[in-house]
Motif scaffolding. Sequence first.
Motif, PDB file in Angstrom:
ATOM      1  N   UNK A   1      34.826  47.418  53.087  1.00 42.59           N
ATOM      2  CA  UNK A   1      35.098  46.180  53.820  1.00 42.59           C
ATOM      3  C   UNK A   1      36.339  45.428  53.327  1.00 42.59           C
ATOM      4  N   UNK A   2      36.557  45.389  52.029  1.00 44.56           N
ATOM      5  CA  UNK A   2      37.702  44.625  51.521  1.00 44.56           C
ATOM      6  C   UNK A   2      38.916  45.505  51.217  1.00 44.56           C
ATOM      7  N   UNK A   3      38.860  46.780  51.554  1.00 41.60           N
ATOM      8  CA  UNK A   3      39.965  47.702  51.271  1.00 41.60           C
ATOM      9  C   UNK A   3      40.897  47.766  52.489  1.00 41.60           C
ATOM     10  N   UNK A   4      41.401  46.604  52.872  1.00 43.41           N
ATOM     11  CA  UNK A   4      42.292  46.477  54.024  1.00 43.41           C
ATOM     12  C   UNK A   4      43.722  46.246  53.539  1.00 43.41           C
ATOM     13  N   UNK A   5      44.700  46.564  54.371  1.00 41.31           N
ATOM     14  CA  UNK A   5      46.086  46.269  53.974  1.00 41.31           C
ATOM     15  C   UNK A   5      46.303  44.791  53.633  1.00 41.31           C
ATOM     16  N   UNK A   6      45.636  43.898  54.352  1.00 39.49           N
ATOM     17  CA  UNK A   6      45.795  42.468  54.087  1.00 39.49           C
ATOM     18  C   UNK A   6      45.269  42.097  52.701  1.00 39.49           C
ATOM     19  N   UNK A   7      44.094  42.608  52.363  1.00 37.95           N
ATOM     20  CA  UNK A   7      43.540  42.312  51.037  1.00 37.95           C
ATOM     21  C   UNK A   7      44.356  42.956  49.930  1.00 37.95           C
ATOM     22  N   UNK A   8      44.784  44.186  50.131  1.00 39.59           N
ATOM     23  CA  UNK A   8      45.592  44.859  49.114  1.00 39.59           C
ATOM     24  C   UNK A   8      46.893  44.080  48.898  1.00 39.59           C
ATOM     25  N   UNK A   9      47.507  43.619  49.975  1.00 41.80           N
ATOM     26  CA  UNK A   9      48.731  42.810  49.859  1.00 41.80           C
ATOM     27  C   UNK A   9      48.446  41.541  49.055  1.00 41.80           C
ATOM     28  N   UNK A  10      47.322  40.903  49.313  1.00 44.34           N
ATOM     29  CA  UNK A  10      46.959  39.684  48.564  1.00 44.34           C
ATOM     30  C   UNK A  10      46.752  40.002  47.083  1.00 44.34           C
ATOM     31  N   UNK A  11      46.133  41.145  46.770  1.00 44.28           N
ATOM     32  CA  UNK A  11      45.944  41.528  45.374  1.00 44.28           C
ATOM     33  C   UNK A  11      47.289  41.767  44.696  1.00 44.28           C
ATOM     34  N   UNK A  12      48.208  42.427  45.416  1.00 42.97           N
ATOM     35  CA  UNK A  12      49.536  42.702  44.871  1.00 42.97           C
ATOM     36  C   UNK A  12      50.272  41.403  44.578  1.00 42.97           C
ATOM     37  N   UNK A  13      50.133  40.432  45.449  1.00 40.59           N
ATOM     38  CA  UNK A  13      50.864  39.169  45.318  1.00 40.59           C
ATOM     39  C   UNK A  13      50.174  38.151  44.423  1.00 40.59           C
ATOM     40  N   UNK A  14      48.933  38.389  44.029  1.00 35.46           N
ATOM     41  CA  UNK A  14      48.188  37.437  43.196  1.00 35.46           C
ATOM     42  C   UNK A  14      48.828  37.336  41.804  1.00 35.46           C
ATOM     43  N   UNK A  15      49.046  36.121  41.318  1.00 34.80           N
ATOM     44  CA  UNK A  15      49.706  35.959  40.020  1.00 34.80           C
ATOM     45  C   UNK A  15      48.844  36.371  38.824  1.00 34.80           C
ATOM     46  N   UNK A  16      47.540  36.498  39.039  1.00 32.18           N
ATOM     47  CA  UNK A  16      46.646  36.842  37.929  1.00 32.18           C
ATOM     48  C   UNK A  16      46.181  38.298  37.980  1.00 32.18           C
ATOM     49  N   UNK A  17      46.915  39.138  38.709  1.00 31.63           N
ATOM     50  CA  UNK A  17      46.581  40.559  38.822  1.00 31.63           C
ATOM     51  C   UNK A  17      47.824  41.398  38.591  1.00 31.63           C
ATOM     52  N   UNK A  18      47.581  42.628  38.186  1.00 32.17           N
ATOM     53  CA  UNK A  18      48.643  43.617  38.024  1.00 32.17           C
ATOM     54  C   UNK A  18      48.193  44.857  38.781  1.00 32.17           C
ATOM     55  N   UNK A  19      48.934  45.210  39.824  1.00 33.00           N
ATOM     56  CA  UNK A  19      48.595  46.357  40.662  1.00 33.00           C
ATOM     57  C   UNK A  19      49.726  47.380  40.529  1.00 33.00           C
ATOM     58  N   UNK A  20      49.340  48.639  40.322  1.00 31.57           N
ATOM     59  CA  UNK A  20      50.314  49.719  40.234  1.00 31.57           C
ATOM     60  C   UNK A  20      49.999  50.774  41.285  1.00 31.57           C
ATOM     61  N   UNK A  21      51.024  51.526  41.637  1.00 27.83           N
ATOM     62  CA  UNK A  21      50.845  52.686  42.495  1.00 27.83           C
ATOM     63  C   UNK A  21      51.483  53.883  41.801  1.00 27.83           C
ATOM     64  N   UNK A  22      50.980  55.049  42.134  1.00 25.78           N
ATOM     65  CA  UNK A  22      51.559  56.298  41.659  1.00 25.78           C
ATOM     66  C   UNK A  22      52.160  56.974  42.878  1.00 25.78           C
ATOM     67  N   UNK A  23      53.437  57.319  42.755  1.00 32.77           N
ATOM     68  CA  UNK A  23      54.162  57.963  43.843  1.00 32.77           C
ATOM     69  C   UNK A  23      54.501  59.392  43.480  1.00 32.77           C
ATOM     70  N   UNK A  24      54.472  60.245  44.478  1.00 32.81           N
ATOM     71  CA  UNK A  24      54.932  61.614  44.319  1.00 32.81           C
ATOM     72  C   UNK A  24      55.593  62.019  45.628  1.00 32.81           C
ATOM     73  N   UNK A  25      56.830  62.447  45.552  1.00 27.44           N
ATOM     74  CA  UNK A  25      57.592  62.844  46.744  1.00 27.44           C
ATOM     75  C   UNK A  25      57.571  61.755  47.815  1.00 27.44           C
ATOM     76  N   UNK A  26      57.670  60.497  47.388  1.00 29.96           N
ATOM     77  CA  UNK A  26      57.731  59.379  48.313  1.00 29.96           C
ATOM     78  C   UNK A  26      56.405  58.909  48.869  1.00 29.96           C
TER      79      UNK A  26
END
Length: 159
Positions: A42-67
């Motif tokens: 339910x909360x795994x939406x692009x909008x929520x993920x964007x909010x988590x990324x932008x939250x000042x009290x969180x650190x979100x990372x991604x792992x990229x491979x071939x773009x």
Amino acid sequence: MLIRPAMAADAEEAASVLRRSICDLCLSDHSGDAETLAQWLANKTPENVRAWIEAPDRFIVVVEENGAIIGVGGASHSGEITLNYVAPEARFRGVSKAILKSLEAYLSLLGCPEITLTSTKAARTFYIAMGYEDAEAQDASNAQGGLPMRKSLGPKEAS
């Protein structure tokens, strides 16, 4: 494989990785039950993920491979790992371990003495191998299936 801080533009692809990981790799936790799965997603939406990324009290990372994003991790500044998910096609390639080490290093720099997380049944063995221990007696009736775990970042005491 490149691990980097997530950007707002990553939100849609990151949410897709979260959802696919839960659906395909956490079967032992949701057993294919539609209601359980719907609650978890339910909360795994692009909008929520964007909010988590932008939250000042969180650190979100991604792992990229071939773009493409193949992993997503997150931690709160309070010392809790909130996300550690891998795309199904990237399973057993060290992605989750790289995410965990990155988040642990970040939390260590913040001065957190202990890291907490809620593991899935599917990931519990992985976290034990990474030095985590059960934080409390496991309650088999936990509807969310979450298993509280912790790891000390402080100096080891001599025995």
